[in-house]
Structures are given as C-alpha cells and as structure tokens.
Scaffold this active site. Structure first.
Site, PDB file in Angstrom:
ATOM      1  N   SER A 163     -14.777  28.964   0.761  1.00 51.90           N
ATOM      2  CA  SER A 163     -15.473  30.116   0.178  1.00 51.90           C
ATOM      3  C   SER A 163     -16.944  29.766   0.037  1.00 51.90           C
ATOM      4  O   SER A 163     -17.303  28.583  -0.115  1.00 51.90           O
ATOM      5  CB  SER A 163     -14.903  30.445  -1.203  1.00 51.90           C
ATOM      6  OG  SER A 163     -15.717  31.381  -1.889  1.00 51.90           O
ATOM      7  N   TYR A 180     -12.036  27.411  -9.385  1.00 51.63           N
ATOM      8  CA  TYR A 180     -12.051  27.923  -8.019  1.00 51.63           C
ATOM      9  C   TYR A 180     -13.269  27.409  -7.256  1.00 51.63           C
ATOM     10  O   TYR A 180     -13.145  26.898  -6.137  1.00 51.63           O
ATOM     11  CB  TYR A 180     -12.041  29.446  -8.038  1.00 51.63           C
ATOM     12  CG  TYR A 180     -12.091  30.089  -6.672  1.00 51.63           C
ATOM     13  CD1 TYR A 180     -10.939  30.189  -5.901  1.00 51.63           C
ATOM     14  CD2 TYR A 180     -13.275  30.605  -6.168  1.00 51.63           C
ATOM     15  CE1 TYR A 180     -10.972  30.784  -4.639  1.00 51.63           C
ATOM     16  CE2 TYR A 180     -13.325  31.203  -4.923  1.00 51.63           C
ATOM     17  CZ  TYR A 180     -12.166  31.284  -4.162  1.00 51.63           C
ATOM     18  OH  TYR A 180     -12.204  31.862  -2.917  1.00 51.63           O
TER      19      TYR A 180
END
Length: 283
Positions: A163, A180
């Site tokens: 990401s 995350y």
C-alpha cells in the site's frame, strides 16, 4: 536496426498456460487481479480466502468471463492465510492439483482503524500477523512449487499487495491505521529481501502499492473522510483507482514484460503520495 526488433512482442504480456495462486482473491483488488490473470491466458488460478462460500462465488464469476482460453478455470481453495497451519493447508490443496506454480499473488490483508490512545494490542498483532508474517510463511512454503519450472528466461513471480501507506504516512487521528501502515512498510522491505534471496532461484518478488480504490476495506474510511468524490477531486489525476489499474500492473509484473523487474514497489495511486509532500504555495 537490430535494436528496433523485439522478441515476439505479441506475447509480451501473455500468461498463456500459467498456474497462479491468489490469496485474498474472493473480492476487491485480489478479484480484480485474478480476473486479469485469467484473461491474460492463465490456465489455472487458485482463489483463496478464509470463507469457502466467498471463494465459490468468486470462482463462479471468474469462470463466466467471456475472454478465457479453452480449459482455463478459477478453482476455489479456502484457507486461513494468517496461520502457518492455514498456509500449509492451502499448499496441500494446491499441490493435489498441480506440481508447480508460476505466479503467487500475496494479496490477503487486514486493517484496523482506532485512535492512538485506545488502539488495541490485539488488533495491532492481528494486522501484523496477516500482513507480514502471513506473507513470509506463504512465500516460504510455496517456494518449492515456484522453483519447479522457474528459469532465467522465464522466472516465477511473487507479487505482494502492499500500500502507499507503507511508503508514506497512513491514516492518523480517530481512525488511525498504525498497525496497517507499519505492516505495509514492513512487507515492502520483506519483499526486497526476498527478491535478493529468491532471485538466484529463478523467482522475482515485487510489491504493488495501491492508493485508494473503492473496496470493502476502504469504503468505510472513504466515507468518514469526506466521501469518494472528495478524495477523487483531491487526487492529481482527479479520480480514484479503477480495476484496470490493478489488472495492468499485475499482468505487467507476471508476464514476460516484467521478467527483469525484481525488488520493486510500484505506486498505483495517481500521484497522491507525492502530492502530500508538496511545498505550501503560500510560503
């Protein structure tokens, strides 16, 4: 001139006859990628996620696509990629149907949004376990199958879904995604280490780093942050990601076109990552 000649350009982006495994492939970016692999010519694409019914539904949709090669099919393989036992269960299922794997897409992932002061330890651990440890276990366990038909001319491929949150700063505040963001930075660096480790074995390892794509994982955060339309207007390209954006990157990295790319982390976000670092025009 000889330099103008390319070796069989029509097949440059073909995956004809390849065998692929896609974790987290039952929805979202994983399903987009699986669709691309099949339509680029892959013969077998094993679709894995925790829920068996989700795998079945995804495969039904994929097998109904109009552009598949004769005999090409998506095959459901439910497994829990967060545990070593789950990864080994997936390996056993895949090994029962093929003696080799050409493409491994490590796409399964989780996130958690919570304010810093009350961000739970268990949630942080869960995200790190699946997004980093799970990827390492997956690649390690599947390496023997990936090596079976790997060669200098046609290496096997590992693609990790990371990401842009692992390249810059992720979401902070009330819905802070601390685990995350940290997990995606970690898995990008893991990918670089694996690229150097596995390159001599005929396996490339690269990461794709999507920005905001409308998906089950991102839709809640998009809504709380002003909506998809606001995010799109703020992007340098004035839109969010489309399925074709993921599809193109995955096919590039897994086809002959990407056979010399190894250890890369490719941003797919319309340039939004770099916009965050722009100088204040009022200064």
């Amino acid at each position: 001139m000889a330099e103008a000649q390319l070796n069989n350009f029509p097949s440059l982006f073909s995956l004809e006859g390849k065998v692929a495994v896609v974790t987290g492939g039952s929805r979202g970016l994983g399903l987009n990628a699986a669709s691309a692999l099949l339509q680029a010519g892959a013969q077998k694409v094993f679709i894995s996620s925790r829920k068996a019914d989700a795998c079945e539904s995804a495969c039904a949709a994929l097998n109904a696509l109009p552009n598949l090669r004769p005999g090409a099919r998506a095959i459901p393989m439910p497994a829990d990629g967060a545990t070593l036992e789950g990864v080994r269960h997936l390996l056993a299922q895949v090994s029962a149907q093929t003696d080799h794997v050409d493409v491994l897409l490590a796409n399964a992932g989780a996130t958690w949004g919570e304010a810093f002061n009350r961000h739970p330890d268990a949630a942080f651990a869960k995200v790190m376990d699946l997004n980093v440890r799970g990827v390492f276990n997956l690649v390690r366990e599947f390496t023997p199958l990936l090596q079976k038909r790997a060669s200098i001319e046609d290496p096997s491929r590992v693609v990790i879904t990371a990401s842009v949150a692992g390249l810059g700063i992720g979401t902070l505040g009330k819905q802070g995604t601390y685990g995350y963001s940290a997990s995606k930075a970690a898995v990008i660096h893991l990918g670089r280490n694996l690229a150097v480790e596995l390159g001599p074995r005929g396996i490339t390892v690269n990461s794709i780093c999507p920005g905001f794509f409308p998906s089950k994982m991102s839709n809640g955060l998009l809504k709380m942050s002003g909506g998809a339309e606001a995010f799109a207007k703020a992007n340098p390209l004035r839109r969010l990601g489309w399925p074709e954006d993921i599809a193109g990157a995955v096919v590039y990295l897994t086809s002959r076109a990407g056979s010399y790319v190894n250890g890369a982390a490719i941003e797919i976000d319309g340039g939004a990552l770099w916009q965050k670092g722009q100088l204040n025009p009022k200064l």
